[in-house]
Write a protein that holds these residues in place. Structure first.
Motif, PDB file in Angstrom:
ATOM      1  N   GLY A  11       0.811  -1.217   0.000  1.00  0.00           N
ATOM      2  CA  GLY A  11       0.000   0.000   0.000  1.00  0.00           C
ATOM      3  C   GLY A  11       0.838   1.258   0.000  1.00  0.00           C
ATOM      4  O   GLY A  11       2.053   1.221  -0.163  1.00  0.00           O
ATOM      5  N   ALA A  12       0.157   2.361   0.184  1.00  0.00           N
ATOM      6  CA  ALA A  12       0.801   3.673   0.211  1.00  0.00           C
ATOM      7  C   ALA A  12      -0.066   4.619   1.026  1.00  0.00           C
ATOM      8  O   ALA A  12      -1.281   4.635   0.874  1.00  0.00           O
ATOM      9  N   ASP A  13       0.569   5.386   1.891  1.00  0.00           N
ATOM     10  CA  ASP A  13      -0.160   6.396   2.652  1.00  0.00           C
ATOM     11  C   ASP A  13      -0.054   7.771   2.005  1.00  0.00           C
ATOM     12  O   ASP A  13      -0.928   8.608   2.172  1.00  0.00           O
ATOM     13  N   PHE A  14       1.033   8.007   1.258  1.00  0.00           N
ATOM     14  CA  PHE A  14       1.269   9.333   0.691  1.00  0.00           C
ATOM     15  C   PHE A  14       2.313   9.201  -0.408  1.00  0.00           C
ATOM     16  O   PHE A  14       3.260   8.427  -0.277  1.00  0.00           O
ATOM     17  N   THR A  15       2.153   9.962  -1.482  1.00  0.00           N
ATOM     18  CA  THR A  15       3.151   9.997  -2.556  1.00  0.00           C
ATOM     19  C   THR A  15       3.409  11.437  -2.952  1.00  0.00           C
ATOM     20  O   THR A  15       2.488  12.248  -3.019  1.00  0.00           O
ATOM     21  N   THR A  16       4.680  11.746  -3.189  1.00  0.00           N
ATOM     22  CA  THR A  16       5.060  13.064  -3.668  1.00  0.00           C
ATOM     23  C   THR A  16       6.108  12.893  -4.764  1.00  0.00           C
ATOM     24  O   THR A  16       6.711  11.833  -4.888  1.00  0.00           O
ATOM     25  N   ARG A  17       6.314  13.925  -5.551  1.00  0.00           N
ATOM     26  CA  ARG A  17       7.269  13.869  -6.669  1.00  0.00           C
ATOM     27  C   ARG A  17       8.349  14.929  -6.463  1.00  0.00           C
ATOM     28  O   ARG A  17       8.057  16.072  -6.151  1.00  0.00           O
ATOM     29  N   LEU A  18       9.594  14.505  -6.697  1.00  0.00           N
ATOM     30  CA  LEU A  18      10.739  15.410  -6.617  1.00  0.00           C
ATOM     31  C   LEU A  18      11.622  15.212  -7.836  1.00  0.00           C
ATOM     32  O   LEU A  18      11.741  14.092  -8.346  1.00  0.00           O
ATOM     33  N   ASP A  19      12.259  16.277  -8.284  1.00  0.00           N
ATOM     34  CA  ASP A  19      13.189  16.221  -9.416  1.00  0.00           C
ATOM     35  C   ASP A  19      14.620  16.093  -8.900  1.00  0.00           C
ATOM     36  O   ASP A  19      14.981  16.700  -7.877  1.00  0.00           O
ATOM     37  N   VAL A  20      15.458  15.351  -9.607  1.00  0.00           N
ATOM     38  CA  VAL A  20      16.882  15.282  -9.297  1.00  0.00           C
ATOM     39  C   VAL A  20      17.515  16.562  -9.844  1.00  0.00           C
ATOM     40  O   VAL A  20      17.431  16.846 -11.044  1.00  0.00           O
ATOM     41  N   ARG A  21      18.123  17.324  -8.950  1.00  0.00           N
ATOM     42  CA  ARG A  21      18.740  18.607  -9.308  1.00  0.00           C
ATOM     43  C   ARG A  21      20.244  18.424  -9.494  1.00  0.00           C
ATOM     44  O   ARG A  21      20.819  17.435  -9.038  1.00  0.00           O
ATOM     45  N   VAL A  22      20.893  19.381 -10.098  1.00  0.00           N
ATOM     46  CA  VAL A  22      22.333  19.305 -10.306  1.00  0.00           C
ATOM     47  C   VAL A  22      23.069  19.196  -8.968  1.00  0.00           C
ATOM     48  O   VAL A  22      24.082  18.501  -8.856  1.00  0.00           O
ATOM     49  N   THR A  23      22.551  19.837  -7.943  1.00  0.00           N
ATOM     50  CA  THR A  23      23.189  19.776  -6.622  1.00  0.00           C
ATOM     51  C   THR A  23      22.984  18.429  -5.936  1.00  0.00           C
ATOM     52  O   THR A  23      23.578  18.184  -4.887  1.00  0.00           O
ATOM     53  N   ASP A  24      22.166  17.560  -6.519  1.00  0.00           N
ATOM     54  CA  ASP A  24      21.929  16.222  -5.961  1.00  0.00           C
ATOM     55  C   ASP A  24      22.898  15.182  -6.515  1.00  0.00           C
ATOM     56  O   ASP A  24      22.859  14.021  -6.108  1.00  0.00           O
ATOM     57  N   LEU A  25      23.758  15.575  -7.456  1.00  0.00           N
ATOM     58  CA  LEU A  25      24.651  14.626  -8.117  1.00  0.00           C
ATOM     59  C   LEU A  25      25.982  14.506  -7.387  1.00  0.00           C
ATOM     60  O   LEU A  25      26.457  15.451  -6.761  1.00  0.00           O
TER      61      LEU A  25
END
Length: 154
Positions: A11-25
């Motif tokens: 199951g799932a209680d909550f879902t959100t979306r995030l983008d991979v940013r240049v500072t995440d590399l």
């Protein structure tokens, strides 16, 4: 060497979306481990906000503090990738809960990572010690789980 094996609840209680940013590399030009931990933090903050709670709490309601974290990396993620982070609460007790995360590509649902954080309710404003779970959190979580169950049944 034995590897960590996380078993996520259904199951799932909550879902959100995030983008991979240049500072995440990292130097390998893919999502860095500390950046993934930051993304989990952001997803957790959005989840708590959805339940009308905060990490720091206030004078009448405790916040939360992390007791531990486990992360199992499955695949790489790269600059510009959109990631879905799905959260599920398990083992809710009078002092805390486990929060599971599934991180996957938004386009094809390929798993990037699985994670689990153990969370303890914490009074940041007076005692600076562990605190009981607020009834409002338990109530909001129960309502969310019931709503999600009805949606899955349809």
């Amino acid at each position: 060497m034995p590897r960590l094996k996380l078993m996520l609840p259904e199951g799932a209680d909550f879902t959100t979306r995030l983008d991979v940013r240049v500072t995440d590399l990292n130097y390998g030009n893919h999502l860095a481990n500390q950046a993934l931990l930051g993304m989990l933090h952001e997803a957790r903050l959005r989840f708590l906000t959805h339940l009308n709670h905060t990490e720091l709490g206030n004078t009448t309601q405790p916040g939360i503090i992390l007791a531990d974290v486990e992360i199992q990396f499955r695949r790489e993620a790269f600059l510009g990738d959109q990631l879905n982070i799905t959260l599920f609460v398990d083992q809710l007790s009078h002092i805390g809960f486990d929060l599971y995360y599934r991180v996957s590509h938004a386009i094809d649902q390929t798993e990037i990572a699985l994670a689990k954080t153990s969370i303890v309710f914490f009074d940041y404003h007076t005692t600076r010690k562990r605190a009981p779970a607020p009834a409002s959190f338990e109530h909001a979580l129960k309502e969310l789980k019931e709503k999600n169950e009805k949606i899955r049944e349809q």
